[in-house]
Design a protein around this motif. Structure first.
Motif, short mmCIF file in Angstrom:
data_model
loop_
_atom_site.label_atom_id
_atom_site.label_comp_id
_atom_site.label_asym_id
_atom_site.label_seq_id
_atom_site.Cartn_x
_atom_site.Cartn_y
_atom_site.Cartn_z
N LEU A 5 0.79 -1.02 -0.11
CA LEU A 5 -0.10 0.12 0.07
C LEU A 5 0.93 1.10 -0.06
CD1 LEU A 5 -2.18 -1.68 0.62
CD2 LEU A 5 -3.14 -0.08 2.37
N VAL A 6 0.55 2.15 -0.92
CA VAL A 6 1.28 3.37 -1.01
C VAL A 6 0.62 4.41 -0.61
CG1 VAL A 6 2.90 4.82 -2.48
CG2 VAL A 6 2.88 2.37 -2.80
N CYS A 7 0.85 5.53 0.08
CA CYS A 7 0.01 6.67 0.46
C CYS A 7 0.98 7.80 0.27
CB CYS A 7 -0.50 6.64 1.80
SG CYS A 7 -1.86 8.00 2.32
N ASP A 8 0.35 8.63 -0.70
CA ASP A 8 1.26 9.87 -0.85
C ASP A 8 0.30 10.80 -1.81
OD1 ASP A 8 3.15 11.63 -2.54
OD2 ASP A 8 4.42 10.50 -1.90
N ASP A 9 0.28 12.32 -1.42
CA ASP A 9 -0.46 13.15 -1.91
C ASP A 9 -0.28 13.58 -3.26
OD1 ASP A 9 1.42 14.35 -1.01
OD2 ASP A 9 0.49 16.10 -0.02
N ASP A 10 0.76 13.10 -3.78
CA ASP A 10 1.34 13.29 -5.11
C ASP A 10 0.77 12.42 -6.09
OD1 ASP A 10 2.74 13.82 -7.61
OD2 ASP A 10 4.52 14.23 -6.67
N LYS A 11 -0.19 12.38 -6.99
CA LYS A 11 -0.54 11.51 -7.88
C LYS A 11 0.45 10.94 -8.99
CE LYS A 11 -5.48 12.64 -7.07
NZ LYS A 11 -6.55 13.08 -7.99
N ILE A 12 1.24 11.85 -9.29
CA ILE A 12 2.23 11.46 -10.26
C ILE A 12 3.33 10.23 -9.76
CG2 ILE A 12 4.20 12.26 -11.63
CD1 ILE A 12 2.34 15.07 -12.38
N PHE A 13 3.69 10.90 -8.53
CA PHE A 13 4.80 10.00 -7.86
C PHE A 13 3.95 8.59 -7.72
CE2 PHE A 13 5.83 7.96 -3.77
CZ PHE A 13 7.28 7.85 -3.86
N ILE A 29 5.25 -9.30 -5.80
CA ILE A 29 4.14 -8.63 -5.41
C ILE A 29 2.98 -9.07 -5.89
CG2 ILE A 29 3.08 -6.18 -5.43
CD1 ILE A 29 5.91 -6.16 -4.01
N LYS A 30 1.82 -9.44 -5.26
CA LYS A 30 0.61 -9.86 -5.49
C LYS A 30 -0.43 -8.66 -5.86
CE LYS A 30 -1.47 -10.85 -1.13
NZ LYS A 30 -2.23 -11.58 -0.32
N GLU A 31 -0.03 -7.60 -5.11
CA GLU A 31 -1.24 -6.41 -5.40
C GLU A 31 -0.55 -5.04 -4.94
OE1 GLU A 31 -5.68 -5.30 -3.89
OE2 GLU A 31 -4.91 -7.47 -3.54
N ILE A 32 -0.77 -4.10 -5.41
CA ILE A 32 -0.15 -2.42 -5.11
C ILE A 32 -1.50 -1.85 -5.09
CG2 ILE A 32 1.10 -0.64 -5.61
CD1 ILE A 32 3.20 -2.58 -7.35
N GLU A 33 -1.89 -1.31 -3.95
CA GLU A 33 -2.90 -0.50 -3.85
C GLU A 33 -2.27 0.96 -3.57
OE1 GLU A 33 -6.12 -0.72 -4.04
OE2 GLU A 33 -6.01 -2.98 -4.04
N LEU A 34 -2.84 2.08 -4.33
CA LEU A 34 -2.34 3.45 -4.26
C LEU A 34 -3.41 4.46 -3.45
CD1 LEU A 34 -0.92 3.85 -7.72
CD2 LEU A 34 0.34 3.18 -5.74
N PHE A 35 -3.17 5.41 -2.70
CA PHE A 35 -4.09 6.18 -1.91
C PHE A 35 -3.34 7.50 -2.12
CE2 PHE A 35 -4.40 1.84 -0.32
CZ PHE A 35 -5.78 2.05 -0.56
N ASN A 36 -4.17 8.47 -2.06
CA ASN A 36 -3.52 9.96 -2.23
C ASN A 36 -4.11 10.92 -1.17
OD1 ASN A 36 -5.98 10.58 -3.40
ND2 ASN A 36 -5.49 11.71 -4.84
N ASP A 37 -4.78 10.45 -0.21
CA ASP A 37 -5.06 10.87 1.18
C ASP A 37 -5.53 9.88 2.01
OD1 ASP A 37 -8.25 10.27 1.55
OD2 ASP A 37 -8.09 10.67 -0.66
N LYS A 38 -5.08 10.45 3.33
CA LYS A 38 -5.02 9.73 4.70
C LYS A 38 -6.46 9.11 5.04
CE LYS A 38 -5.56 11.83 8.37
NZ LYS A 38 -6.36 11.83 9.96
#
Length: 121
Positions: A5-13, A29-38
């Motif tokens: 899981l990756v949490c970063d407010d920069d969508k390009i990053f 890696i079986k899965e990568i989830e991206l989040f741009n807010d807490k």
């Protein structure tokens, strides 16, 4: 197989780090989830406890603090493998208040990301 899981407010990053994780550790890696807010990140965690192996958390999430987020995360999932990331030098000492496996400085190099994932797996 690991879930990241990756949490970063920069969508390009977020898109770049996903690409780089797949390039480095695709078959592990079986899965990568991206989040741009807490809030979305915490909501997801509430429904998926004990499913995630590696967290990549930006230290500065807009007005929110990724270190505090990681502290709460460890309360629920003490075996979490946390990798902090930041483009700001002023925060790097604060990460030592939370158990983590690596600190990445933006822009993240493939070599450093490879080392961080290696420590987390």
């Amino acid at each position: 197989m690991y879930k990241v899981l990756v949490c970063d407010d920069d969508k390009i990053f977020l898109q770049a780090i996903r690409r780089d994780i797949v390039k480095i550790a695709g078959n592990k890696i079986k899965e990568i989830e991206l989040f741009n807010d807490k809030e979305t990140f915490e909501f997801y965690l509430a429904d998926h406890q004990n499913e995630v192996n590696i967290y990549i958390i930006d230290i500065r999430l807009g007005e929110d603090n990724g270190i505090e987020l990681a502290e709460r995360l460890i309360e629920y999932q003490p075996n979490s493998q946390i990798i902090f990331v930041s483009g700001y030098d002023g925060y790097y000492m604060d990460v030592y208040n939370v158990d983590h496996v690596y600190f990445l400085r933006k822009p993240v190099s493939l070599d450093h990301l490879r080392k961080a994932l290696g420590r987390a797996t």
